[in-house]
Scaffold this motif. Structure first.
Motif, PDB file in Angstrom:
ATOM      1  N   UNK A 129       0.829  -1.215   0.000  1.00 41.35           N
ATOM      2  CA  UNK A 129       0.000   0.000   0.000  1.00 41.35           C
ATOM      3  C   UNK A 129       0.861   1.261   0.000  1.00 41.35           C
ATOM      4  N   UNK A 130       1.962   1.239   0.764  1.00 41.36           N
ATOM      5  CA  UNK A 130       2.874   2.388   0.789  1.00 41.36           C
ATOM      6  C   UNK A 130       3.434   2.668  -0.606  1.00 41.36           C
ATOM      7  N   UNK A 131       3.804   1.596  -1.304  1.00 42.89           N
ATOM      8  CA  UNK A 131       4.459   1.744  -2.604  1.00 42.89           C
ATOM      9  C   UNK A 131       3.489   2.161  -3.712  1.00 42.89           C
ATOM     10  N   UNK A 132       2.196   2.023  -3.447  1.00 41.08           N
ATOM     11  CA  UNK A 132       1.187   2.422  -4.431  1.00 41.08           C
ATOM     12  C   UNK A 132       0.853   3.911  -4.346  1.00 41.08           C
ATOM     13  N   UNK A 165       9.709  -1.075  -8.260  1.00 42.08           N
ATOM     14  CA  UNK A 165      10.005  -1.618  -6.934  1.00 42.08           C
ATOM     15  C   UNK A 165       8.813  -2.399  -6.389  1.00 42.08           C
ATOM     16  N   UNK A 166       7.604  -1.880  -6.607  1.00 42.51           N
ATOM     17  CA  UNK A 166       6.390  -2.559  -6.163  1.00 42.51           C
ATOM     18  C   UNK A 166       6.262  -3.924  -6.834  1.00 42.51           C
ATOM     19  N   UNK A 167       6.501  -3.985  -8.127  1.00 38.21           N
ATOM     20  CA  UNK A 167       6.421  -5.257  -8.852  1.00 38.21           C
ATOM     21  C   UNK A 167       7.426  -6.262  -8.297  1.00 38.21           C
ATOM     22  N   UNK A 168       8.627  -5.801  -8.007  1.00 33.51           N
ATOM     23  CA  UNK A 168       9.650  -6.685  -7.453  1.00 33.51           C
ATOM     24  C   UNK A 168       9.283  -7.126  -6.039  1.00 33.51           C
ATOM     25  N   UNK A 169       8.695  -6.220  -5.268  1.00 33.30           N
ATOM     26  CA  UNK A 169       8.287  -6.569  -3.904  1.00 33.30           C
ATOM     27  C   UNK A 169       7.179  -7.617  -3.916  1.00 33.30           C
ATOM     28  N   UNK A 170       6.195  -7.440  -4.792  1.00 41.43           N
ATOM     29  CA  UNK A 170       5.101  -8.402  -4.889  1.00 41.43           C
ATOM     30  C   UNK A 170       5.618  -9.775  -5.280  1.00 41.43           C
ATOM     31  N   UNK A 171       6.583  -9.817  -6.189  1.00 44.94           N
ATOM     32  CA  UNK A 171       7.195 -11.082  -6.598  1.00 44.94           C
ATOM     33  C   UNK A 171       7.957 -11.708  -5.432  1.00 44.94           C
ATOM     34  N   UNK A 172       8.635 -10.873  -4.651  1.00 47.30           N
ATOM     35  CA  UNK A 172       9.384 -11.371  -3.493  1.00 47.30           C
ATOM     36  C   UNK A 172       8.454 -11.995  -2.467  1.00 47.30           C
ATOM     37  N   UNK A 173       7.302 -11.360  -2.235  1.00 46.02           N
ATOM     38  CA  UNK A 173       6.350 -11.933  -1.277  1.00 46.02           C
ATOM     39  C   UNK A 173       5.807 -13.267  -1.766  1.00 46.02           C
ATOM     40  N   UNK A 174       5.551 -13.371  -3.061  1.00 43.79           N
ATOM     41  CA  UNK A 174       5.036 -14.615  -3.634  1.00 43.79           C
ATOM     42  C   UNK A 174       6.046 -15.755  -3.511  1.00 43.79           C
ATOM     43  N   UNK A 175       7.324 -15.422  -3.654  1.00 49.01           N
ATOM     44  CA  UNK A 175       8.379 -16.438  -3.656  1.00 49.01           C
ATOM     45  C   UNK A 175       9.178 -16.470  -2.356  1.00 49.01           C
ATOM     46  N   UNK A 191      20.358   1.093  -8.880  1.00 47.86           N
ATOM     47  CA  UNK A 191      19.761   2.247  -9.575  1.00 47.86           C
ATOM     48  C   UNK A 191      19.293   1.873 -10.975  1.00 47.86           C
ATOM     49  N   UNK A 192      20.119   1.128 -11.698  1.00 45.80           N
ATOM     50  CA  UNK A 192      19.744   0.737 -13.064  1.00 45.80           C
ATOM     51  C   UNK A 192      18.536  -0.190 -13.051  1.00 45.80           C
ATOM     52  N   UNK A 193      18.484  -1.088 -12.082  1.00 40.21           N
ATOM     53  CA  UNK A 193      17.352  -2.038 -12.012  1.00 40.21           C
ATOM     54  C   UNK A 193      16.035  -1.325 -11.781  1.00 40.21           C
ATOM     55  N   UNK A 194      16.091  -0.188 -11.059  1.00 40.83           N
ATOM     56  CA  UNK A 194      14.864   0.548 -10.725  1.00 40.83           C
ATOM     57  C   UNK A 194      14.655   1.775 -11.605  1.00 40.83           C
ATOM     58  N   UNK A 195      15.590   2.067 -12.470  1.00 39.57           N
ATOM     59  CA  UNK A 195      15.450   3.247 -13.336  1.00 39.57           C
ATOM     60  C   UNK A 195      15.665   4.553 -12.619  1.00 39.57           C
TER      61      UNK A 195
END
Length: 279
Positions: free
Chosen positions: A196-199, A214-224, A274-278
């Motif tokens: 919610x914070x990241x949205x 970052x949100x997309x990566x975080x959601x993937x991290x929670x899933x895995x 930095x590159x990974x997150x743009x």
């Protein structure tokens, strides 16, 4: 079964890791004194966990609240020692530093760091009476590496790591072993707060796209992420092993949680992030 009837104090026992740990300890025949934040949480948790669970309502940020709770704990213990204090309670805040208000940052540090100290300090007299007592502090992989948009939480966990190191040295002469358990991202009620914070839309548009990534990566991290049971088992190991390690880590990504932290030079690491997150 660990065949124990010893008392363990667990902070944040009303939800997440604290609740799962309290439930597991009771199944192993421990008696749990669990901190909760209000009467409703105390009632609900007591109903679920039964007679071996003893809720105490306190605000770990408030030293007076913690010290007042000592009287209640003393009555529960009834001259028995306190085997361990397991500091689980914590909160999270995510987003750009430019949007991190002082009150929010201060509150997070008071819960995650000052509260941990308040509780550990208040119950030292009951720990020293136990055989092989423990203080177990729940940190995070974010306590040794940090990422953009995770600055407040990571700062607090770096502080937990430092505080735990000092505890380990100062409390050695009291016979207390101090152990850190550091999970990576797992799915708990806290994970919903992170998402919610990241949205939220940042005040500076330059962070809009990086936050989405970052949100997309975080959601993937929670899933895995690692299962809750793996975290509980590390805590039990820290509690029961004769000579526990100073720190137990539950890694999720070897690259992110170990290589980026331990091996790569700072400039290289930060450039890759930095590159990974743009950014």
């Amino acid at each position: 079964m660990l065949n124990s009837s010893e008392y363990i104090l667990v902070t944040g026992s009303g939800s997440g890791i604290g609740y799962a740990l309290s439930e597991h300890l009771i199944k192993e025949n421990y008696k749990v004194i669990g901190t909760v934040i209000h009467k409703e949480e105390a009632t609900q948790t007591k109903e679920k966990l039964g007679n071996s669970f003893h809720p105490i309502i306190l605000d770990i940020r408030d030293e007076n609240s913690v010290l007042k709770s000592v009287k209640s704990v003393k009555e529960i213990l009834n001259d028995e020692p306190l085997k361990a204090v397991i500091n689980v309670a914590g909160i999270v805040s995510n987003g750009p530093l430019c949007d991190l208000e002082s009150n929010e940052f201060s509150n997070l540090l008071h819960v995650n760091v000052v509260g941990l100290h308040n509780v550990s300090r208040a119950f030292l007299p009951y720990l020293v009476k136990a055989k092989k007592p423990r203080i177990i502090n729940i940190s995070s992989t974010a306590g040794q590496r940090t990422l953009p948009f995770n600055g407040a939480y990571s700062s607090s966990k770096f502080a937990v790591e430092a505080l735990s190191s000092v505890m380990r040295m100062e409390y050695h002469c009291l016979g207390i072993k101090v152990v850190v358990v550091a999970p990576s991202m797992i799915r708990t009620p806290m994970s919903a707060k992170i998402q919610n914070d990241l949205k939220k839309s940042p005040s500076m548009s330059v962070y809009q796209k990086p936050l989405q990534i970052f949100l997309q990566k975080a959601e993937l991290s929670f899933q895995n992420g690692p299962p809750m049971d793996s975290v509980i088992q590390k805590i039990i190991l820290a509690l029961t092993k004769k000579n526990p390690k100073p720190r137990y880590v539950i890694y999720q990504s070897w690259f992110r949680d170990y290589l980026l932290t331990k091996i790569l030079p700072v400039k290289t690491r930060e450039s890759l992030v930095r590159k990974a997150l743009g950014l």
